[in-house]
Design an enzyme around this catalytic site. Structure first.
Site, PDB file in Angstrom:
ATOM      1  N   LYS A 195       0.853  -1.211   0.000  1.00 58.18           N
ATOM      2  CA  LYS A 195       0.000   0.000   0.000  1.00 58.18           C
ATOM      3  C   LYS A 195       0.879   1.247   0.000  1.00 58.18           C
ATOM      4  CE  LYS A 195      -1.713   1.944   4.034  1.00 58.18           C
ATOM      5  NZ  LYS A 195      -1.507   3.373   4.169  1.00 58.18           N
ATOM      6  N   ASN A 196       1.844   1.320   0.928  1.00 57.54           N
ATOM      7  CA  ASN A 196       2.582   2.575   1.114  1.00 57.54           C
ATOM      8  C   ASN A 196       3.533   2.861  -0.032  1.00 57.54           C
ATOM      9  OD1 ASN A 196       1.133   3.008   3.393  1.00 57.54           O
ATOM     10  ND2 ASN A 196       2.698   2.248   4.792  1.00 57.54           N
ATOM     11  N   ARG A 255      -8.888   0.162   3.585  1.00 56.01           N
ATOM     12  CA  ARG A 255      -7.956   1.155   3.057  1.00 56.01           C
ATOM     13  C   ARG A 255      -6.603   0.518   2.726  1.00 56.01           C
ATOM     14  NH1 ARG A 255      -6.167   5.783   6.324  1.00 56.01           N
ATOM     15  NH2 ARG A 255      -4.742   5.725   4.559  1.00 56.01           N
ATOM     16  N   ASP A 298       3.737   0.263  12.254  1.00 52.58           N
ATOM     17  CA  ASP A 298       2.480  -0.233  11.681  1.00 52.58           C
ATOM     18  C   ASP A 298       2.149  -1.648  12.143  1.00 52.58           C
ATOM     19  OD1 ASP A 298       2.898   1.368   8.429  1.00 52.58           O
ATOM     20  OD2 ASP A 298       2.357   2.131  10.406  1.00 52.58           O
ATOM     21  N   ARG A 323       0.775  14.327  12.801  1.00 50.51           N
ATOM     22  CA  ARG A 323       1.365  14.051  11.486  1.00 50.51           C
ATOM     23  C   ARG A 323       1.581  15.325  10.649  1.00 50.51           C
ATOM     24  NH1 ARG A 323      -1.236   8.612   9.243  1.00 50.51           N
ATOM     25  NH2 ARG A 323       0.775   8.514   8.189  1.00 50.51           N
ATOM     26  N   CYS A 363      -4.610  12.294  12.027  1.00 46.71           N
ATOM     27  CA  CYS A 363      -5.557  11.185  12.023  1.00 46.71           C
ATOM     28  C   CYS A 363      -5.533  10.589  13.435  1.00 46.71           C
ATOM     29  CB  CYS A 363      -5.147  10.151  10.985  1.00 46.71           C
ATOM     30  SG  CYS A 363      -3.541   9.507  11.326  1.00 46.71           S
TER      31      CYS A 363
HETATM   32  C1  EPZ Z   1       4.315   6.606   6.534  1.00 45.15           C
HETATM   33  O1  EPZ Z   1       3.627   7.691   7.122  1.00 45.15           O
HETATM   34  C2  EPZ Z   1       3.283   5.516   6.371  1.00 45.15           C
HETATM   35  N1  EPZ Z   1       2.217   5.972   5.478  1.00 45.15           N
HETATM   36  C3  EPZ Z   1       2.701   5.132   7.741  1.00 45.15           C
HETATM   37  O2  EPZ Z   1       1.829   4.025   7.541  1.00 45.15           O
HETATM   38  C4  EPZ Z   1       3.839   4.693   8.656  1.00 45.15           C
HETATM   39  O3  EPZ Z   1       3.330   4.445   9.941  1.00 45.15           O
HETATM   40  C5  EPZ Z   1       4.908   5.781   8.720  1.00 45.15           C
HETATM   41  O4  EPZ Z   1       5.358   6.119   7.391  1.00 45.15           O
HETATM   42  C6  EPZ Z   1       6.121   5.346   9.532  1.00 45.15           C
HETATM   43  O5  EPZ Z   1       6.675   4.186   8.955  1.00 45.15           O
HETATM   44  C7  EPZ Z   1       2.460   5.986   4.149  1.00 45.15           C
HETATM   45  O6  EPZ Z   1       3.537   5.628   3.686  1.00 45.15           O
HETATM   46  C8  EPZ Z   1       1.333   6.464   3.280  1.00 45.15           C
HETATM   47  P1  EPZ Z   1       6.604   9.703   8.857  1.00 45.15           P
HETATM   48  P2  EPZ Z   1       4.360   9.132   7.202  1.00 45.15           P
HETATM   49  O7  EPZ Z   1       6.672  10.950   8.048  1.00 45.15           O
HETATM   50  O8  EPZ Z   1       5.216   9.327   6.009  1.00 45.15           O
HETATM   51  C9  EPZ Z   1       6.597  12.999  12.299  1.00 45.15           C
HETATM   52  C10 EPZ Z   1      -0.120   2.777   7.687  1.00 45.15           C
HETATM   53  O9  EPZ Z   1      -0.739   2.276   8.634  1.00 45.15           O
HETATM   54  N2  EPZ Z   1       6.783  13.958  11.189  1.00 45.15           N
HETATM   55  O10 EPZ Z   1       7.745   8.731   8.791  1.00 45.15           O
HETATM   56  O11 EPZ Z   1       3.327  10.149   7.505  1.00 45.15           O
HETATM   57  C11 EPZ Z   1       5.237  12.328  12.233  1.00 45.15           C
HETATM   58  O12 EPZ Z   1       4.273  13.105  12.888  1.00 45.15           O
HETATM   59  C12 EPZ Z   1       0.437   4.168   7.828  1.00 45.15           C
HETATM   60  O13 EPZ Z   1       0.120   2.212   6.588  1.00 45.15           O
HETATM   61  C13 EPZ Z   1       6.975  15.318  11.506  1.00 45.15           C
HETATM   62  O14 EPZ Z   1       6.963  15.710  12.670  1.00 45.15           O
HETATM   63  O15 EPZ Z   1       5.281   8.915   8.481  1.00 45.15           O
HETATM   64  C14 EPZ Z   1       5.497  11.013  12.934  1.00 45.15           C
HETATM   65  O16 EPZ Z   1       5.395  11.216  14.321  1.00 45.15           O
HETATM   66  C15 EPZ Z   1       0.155   4.778   9.198  1.00 45.15           C
HETATM   67  N3  EPZ Z   1       7.159  16.197  10.483  1.00 45.15           N
HETATM   68  C16 EPZ Z   1       6.947  10.678  12.560  1.00 45.15           C
HETATM   69  O17 EPZ Z   1       7.535  11.920  12.132  1.00 45.15           O
HETATM   70  C17 EPZ Z   1       7.169  15.790   9.165  1.00 45.15           C
HETATM   71  O18 EPZ Z   1       7.358  16.652   8.284  1.00 45.15           O
HETATM   72  C18 EPZ Z   1       7.098   9.676  11.434  1.00 45.15           C
HETATM   73  O19 EPZ Z   1       6.303  10.124  10.372  1.00 45.15           O
HETATM   74  C19 EPZ Z   1       6.985  14.425   8.880  1.00 45.15           C
HETATM   75  C20 EPZ Z   1       6.803  13.535   9.906  1.00 45.15           C
END
Ligand code: EPZ
Length: 422
Positions: free
Chosen positions: A24-25, A401, A309, A125, A120
């Site tokens: 998915k991701n 989803r 995840d 996020r 969410c």
């Molecule tokens: C991706 O989300 C995945 N989604 C998530 O999967 C997954 O949990 C996550 O990576 C971590 O592996 C997709 O790929 C569509 P991050 P993403 O940016 O990119 C903070 C699922 O269930 N952050 O690595 O949004 C953020 O708030 C979903 O499939 C900032 O503060 O994750 C989080 O606490 C859920 N500022 C942490 O970093 C930013 O600009 C990691 O977020 C970006 C992120």
């Protein structure tokens, strides 16, 4: 809307072989990146899930021609007919990965207007690191009124140091950098398998990305990206893990085919620690479990650590382990809401900020429970498979989803899951 829910009769041992779907991701990122190709491009091994369907709507909304065969998992995208660079609020609300359209549209057309993705159920996020990276490449970005307005008269390669490891931020900056003049270096980059997949996709279109999978990624921008051959996305690491956990949770014997065992090492290590058996082949993993499971401690980390995840599905398995387990969620600030639902099934849990302490009980009991997000839904399915009696899971749309035909796959292994609509 009719209240669709899943009915699970627990206690069935899962046995047999199941094939994992495309990721998915990685799919949502590569579909967004297909905008970059000056020629029509074909993407294969796509999962038939809601997030891919929303991605198709997104591309069509922008004016691209998209042919998608959900059952074959094949999509052709012709982005030459794109006639707008603003993403609708409705579509951006339905898929978190809408932020990737900032990088893709900015790189291809020099401008993008994308609603700020909302938080969410697992946390706020924000996308400040995505924006920091685009600005480093010379983009003007305004984030007033809940929108991201991005504009650039040509992007120029630069050095970007991510304040924290972010999957989305790393991918978004890679997309923007693919058409920047010169080389962009991303320091403190995420190393998830789908970062490598996106890099391979960009390179298949003539870009020069090096170092994906390490914490320093170099992207040498090119004048144009041309798709010359179909690209198949990698198998879903999280679906693979969910099926592995389901096999152990039902004391079953399941072989998951079409997966990449090296992507699963953190989970495999924990399942072995609990007393399950895990055997790896080239593109398959067999999980067996007979006796009681030992309680463990695990902490979610960025890849190759234990994936956040899989924290929720794994916490379901720990509910009946012998002893007390500790789960530390280091990535998102509120990813424990599924535990309250599992308490309704007899789980014994205490939460202290980012730590959940799970005291093993002999048995879970079926109950009516509510999925609050995608992986919480998966956790409740696992709990339902383990429980004595029948479990009713509401809000199954969350599960759809990110999992392609989850109950069909589980029923093919011996589970008893039906869907009912009022
Ligand atoms: C991706 O989300 C995945 N989604 C998530 O999967 C997954 O949990 C996550 O990576 C971590 O592996 C997709 O790929 C569509 P991050 P993403 O940016 O990119 C903070 C699922 O269930 N952050 O690595 O949004 C953020 O708030 C979903 O499939 C900032 O503060 O994750 C989080 O606490 C859920 N500022 C942490 O970093 C930013 O600009 C990691 O977020 C970006 C992120």
């Amino acid at each position: 809307m009719a209240e669709e829910r899943m009915l699970i009769t627990g206690g069935q041992r899962l046995e047999g072989t199941v094939r994992v779907s495309g990721g998915k991701n990685t799919a949502v990122a590569i579909i967004a990146a297909s905008i970059l190709s000056e020629t029509p491009c074909t993407i294969e091994n796509l999962p038939n899930i809601e997030d891919v369907a929303v991605s198709v709507e997104m591309l069509r909304y922008l004016g691209a021609k998209v042919d998608w065969c959900p059952d074959e998992g094949v999509m052709q995208v012709d982005s030459r007919t794109i006639n707008r660079t603003d993403v609708s609020l409705d579509l951006s609300r339905r898929m978190r990965a809408s932020s990737y359209y900032i990088g893709a549209l900015l790189a291809r057309f020099g401008r993008a207007q994308v609603p700020l993705p909302g938080g969410c159920d697992i946390g706020r996020r924000p996308i400040d690191q995505h924006i920091k990276g685009m600005r480093a490449l010379g983009a003007n970005i305004d984030t007033s009124r809940g929108m991201v307005f991005a504009q650039a008269d040509g992007l120029v390669g630069s050095e970007v140091f991510m304040d924290m490891v972010t999957v989305g931020g790393t991918i978004n900056v890679m997309l923007a950098a693919s058409r920047a003049q010169g080389t962009t270096t991303i320091y403190n980059a995420a190393k998830e398998p789908h970062i490598v997949d996106v890099a391979n996709f960009l390179n298949s279109m003539g870009c020069r990305v090096k170092g994906a999978g390490t914490d320093v990624i170099r992207v040498r921008g090119v004048q144009q990206l041309i798709s010359r051959r179909p690209y198949a996305v990698i198998p879903d690491q999280i679906e693979t893990g969910t099926l592995m956990i389901a096999a152990a949770a039902t004391h079953g014997d399941v072989t998951i085919c079409g997966c990449i065992p090296t992507h699963m090492e953190a989970l495999t290590a924990k399942l072995l620690e609990m007393g399950a058996r895990v055997d790896e082949r080239d593109d398959a993993i067999r999980v067996r479990s007979i006796g009681a499971h030992r309680a463990i401690t695990f902490k979610t980390q960025v890849y190759p650590g234990f994936p956040t995840d899989l924290q929720q599905p794994m916490s379901a398995l720990l509910c009946t382990a012998t002893g007390t387990s500790t789960v530390v969620e280091n990535i998102f600030e509120s990813r424990f809401r599924h535990l309250a639902e599992m308490e309704r099934m007899g789980a014994r849990v205490r939460i202290f900020e980012q730590t959940a302490v799970i005291e093993g009980v002999p048995q879970l009991h079926g109950a009516a429970v509510e999925a609050t997000d995608l992986r919480a839904g998966a956790a409740l399915v696992i709990a339902g498979l383990m429980a004595q009696g029948t479990t009713e899971i509401y809000n199954t749309h969350f599960i759809d989803r990110g999992y392609e035909h989850l109950e069909t796959k589980l029923n093919s292994l011996g589970a008893k899951i039906t869907r009912i609509n009022d």
